[in-house]
Design a protein around this motif. Sequence first.
Motif, PDB file in Angstrom:
ATOM      1  N   GLY A 165    -115.994 -15.916 -22.039  1.00 32.65           N
ATOM      2  CA  GLY A 165    -117.503 -15.436 -21.843  1.00 32.65           C
ATOM      3  C   GLY A 165    -117.608 -13.990 -21.947  1.00 32.65           C
ATOM      4  N   MET A 166    -118.519 -13.418 -21.300  1.00 30.83           N
ATOM      5  CA  MET A 166    -118.773 -12.019 -21.313  1.00 30.83           C
ATOM      6  C   MET A 166    -117.740 -11.019 -21.036  1.00 30.83           C
ATOM      7  N   LEU A 167    -116.633 -11.492 -20.176  1.00 30.98           N
ATOM      8  CA  LEU A 167    -115.556 -10.555 -19.799  1.00 30.98           C
ATOM      9  C   LEU A 167    -114.468 -10.744 -20.891  1.00 30.98           C
ATOM     10  N   LEU A 168    -114.428 -11.109 -22.068  1.00 31.72           N
ATOM     11  CA  LEU A 168    -113.443 -11.757 -22.914  1.00 31.72           C
ATOM     12  C   LEU A 168    -112.991 -10.147 -23.542  1.00 31.72           C
ATOM     13  N   ARG A 169    -113.656  -9.302 -23.725  1.00 29.92           N
ATOM     14  CA  ARG A 169    -113.258  -7.619 -24.296  1.00 29.92           C
ATOM     15  C   ARG A 169    -112.388  -7.341 -23.462  1.00 29.92           C
ATOM     16  N   LYS A 170    -112.839  -7.271 -21.888  1.00 28.65           N
ATOM     17  CA  LYS A 170    -112.176  -6.612 -20.819  1.00 28.65           C
ATOM     18  C   LYS A 170    -110.769  -7.245 -20.582  1.00 28.65           C
ATOM     19  N   TYR A 171    -111.035  -8.755 -20.344  1.00 25.95           N
ATOM     20  CA  TYR A 171    -110.082  -9.499 -19.753  1.00 25.95           C
ATOM     21  C   TYR A 171    -109.398 -10.663 -20.488  1.00 25.95           C
ATOM     22  N   GLY A 172    -109.837 -10.839 -21.589  1.00 24.77           N
ATOM     23  CA  GLY A 172    -109.233 -11.920 -22.516  1.00 24.77           C
ATOM     24  C   GLY A 172    -109.863 -13.283 -22.227  1.00 24.77           C
TER      25      GLY A 172
END
Length: 498
Positions: A165-172
Amino acid sequence: IVPSQASSDGFLKCLSGAIPTQLLYTQSSPSFTSVLVSSIRNPKFATPATVKPLVIVTPTNASHVQAAVVCGRQNDVRIRVRSGGHDYEGLSYRSERPEVFAVVDLASLRSVTVDQKAATAWVDSGATLGELYYAISKASSTLAFPAGLCPTIGVGGHFSGGGFGMLLRKYGVAIDNVLDATLVDAKGRLLDKQAMGADVFWAIRGGGGESFGIVLSWKVNLVPVPPTVTMFSVPKSVNEGAVDILTRWQEVAPALPDDLFIRVLIQKQVADFQSMYLGTCDTLLPLMGSRFPELGLNRTHCKEMTWIQSVPYIYLGSTATVEDLLNRTTDTTSFSKATSDYVRQAITKDVWVQIFAWLAKPNAGLMITDPYGGKISSFPESATAFPHRGGVLYNIQYMNFWSAATNGSAQIKWLKDFYAFMAPYVSQNPREAYVNYRDLDLGENVVVGNVSSYQSGKVWGEKYYKGNYQRLAMAKGEVDSDDYFRNEQSIPPLVATK
Ligand code: FDA
């Protein structure tokens, strides 16, 4: 092999000896249909022609799940497991071919226990993402979990395929943050991470649902978020320069700081740039001004809120509340078909012009593009079973919708034709696809000698798992060499020959 009437009767008898009868719904139970459709997301799999289960088991503890597996094994009745029922092909509750099977529906196994101090949680597979996010927010306003956008998705199926989801770039992806799990295997044993062993623990994290057994619960690592996040949505039509801005977005979005995620929903002649930024508008504006001025972001676009408020905001709309995340009811009116691609080389401007021509056709659907880069791309492809890592610029999801008034053939044809058109512009050898956007048109297992064949699985398996397909088949061989847990796209067992 279709079991005989005798084995079906034996199965039901075995179940009722081990599981309270009020947790069992046979086809003649008055509530069978309401339990079956309770989490069907796509009504095209709720028709009289749909191949339905013989019985639905709704366990309330692990021993019921173990008993269902033991009874199924003894009587040659296979089990399909359902958590949230969002599978795009409905494989958690229906079979493509005539088959006698049971559904183990985990909806009643849905507790979430947050350890705020340790920043971890145990979540049952039958919980929805909305319930997980809600429970985290009750324990802390600065902890979150990186997973999908739609709050009614089930944890069990979602984690099995990766989950982003929207946190994929920050947390995979979700499974990059899984620390432990409990699994009921094909022998009916209840195993934790240590007992299932490294290969199986690797396989259940991204190797797709159904194949390795029934995952009952997951221990996850919670991730820090700031007290304020900023959301924006900036629609640009073709007349407002959408082609140029999208062409630029492909280079910019995967290389931005990890705190900034900008996806695009492209429909008709409009590209809607939708974003979550882990910070305030004051810091976002100069960042966008220097990295992506073409979008023309200004203060009026910024919507500041807490992370938990952003979840209903992005998926349910600006009037939805955090409490709405607990609503498990799904909208079953719109029929749909989806598929996916990965892009590794930016698509040129002239091709974007052609893409917009496809989106302008009658019966056209839409595209959602999710940028990668950052944490999701930082792992080697073999680190988890989910392989779409370094070098991916973005994921594309293609979707088309229709109503009960038509049979969807025109919309499905558009989707297939558009997918064929895109072939030269997306990843190749294999043409990668995301298992959680399941598409049976990518290939189906062929059963040879009562076992799904490795070769038939390779066709779709290398699209979903790249070089990890073989290792997944070996993990399957370790934990379920008889191929008890199977469906049209489950991992076939590969047993090492001496
Ligand atoms: P469901 O219960 O249908 O299960 C899916 C598969 O996993 C089936 O094969 C099932 O047998 C198996 N399975 C289920 N529970 C299991 C368990 N406990 N143990 C073993 N196997 C199990 N994805 C994404 O990454 N990001 C997103 O933002 C979205 N958004 C989205 C929106 C909407 C409206 C839909 C319909 C889907 C998505 N998805 C998504 C895709 C979603 O992640 C995918 O469909 C998941 O597999 C759904 O998980 P469920 O548990 O709901 O499905």
